[in-house]
Motif scaffolding. Sequence first.
Motif, short mmCIF file in Angstrom:
data_model
loop_
_atom_site.label_atom_id
_atom_site.label_comp_id
_atom_site.label_asym_id
_atom_site.label_seq_id
_atom_site.Cartn_x
_atom_site.Cartn_y
_atom_site.Cartn_z
N ARG A 18 0.86 -1.18 0.00
CA ARG A 18 0.00 0.00 0.00
C ARG A 18 0.89 1.22 0.00
N LYS A 22 -2.51 5.16 2.81
CA LYS A 22 -3.65 4.88 1.93
C LYS A 22 -4.19 3.48 2.20
N LYS A 24 -5.80 1.53 -0.45
CA LYS A 24 -5.81 0.73 -1.68
C LYS A 24 -4.63 -0.25 -1.68
#
Length: 64
Positions: A18, A22, A24
Motif C-alpha cells: 500500500r 492509503k 488501496k
Amino acid sequence: MEFEVANVEKIKKGEFVRKCGKKKVYLLEGYDRSEKKYCLQDWDDISRQVYVKKGTPLEYDFIF
C-alpha cells in the motif's frame, strides 16, 4: 495496525503493498524497464497499474 515500511526496491516481487497512509492494496509486479519505474498492479481492478519511482516508501507485511 501492524505493517512494515520500506522503499519499493527493498520489497520482494509478488508482495502486497500500500502507499503510505492509503487503503488501496496493490501487488508489486517488479521493475518495468520501459517506464523506468516499479509497477504496482491494482488488487481490485486487474486492468489498472500504477508506477512508482525508486525510493518510494510503501507499506507491506499487513493483513487485509
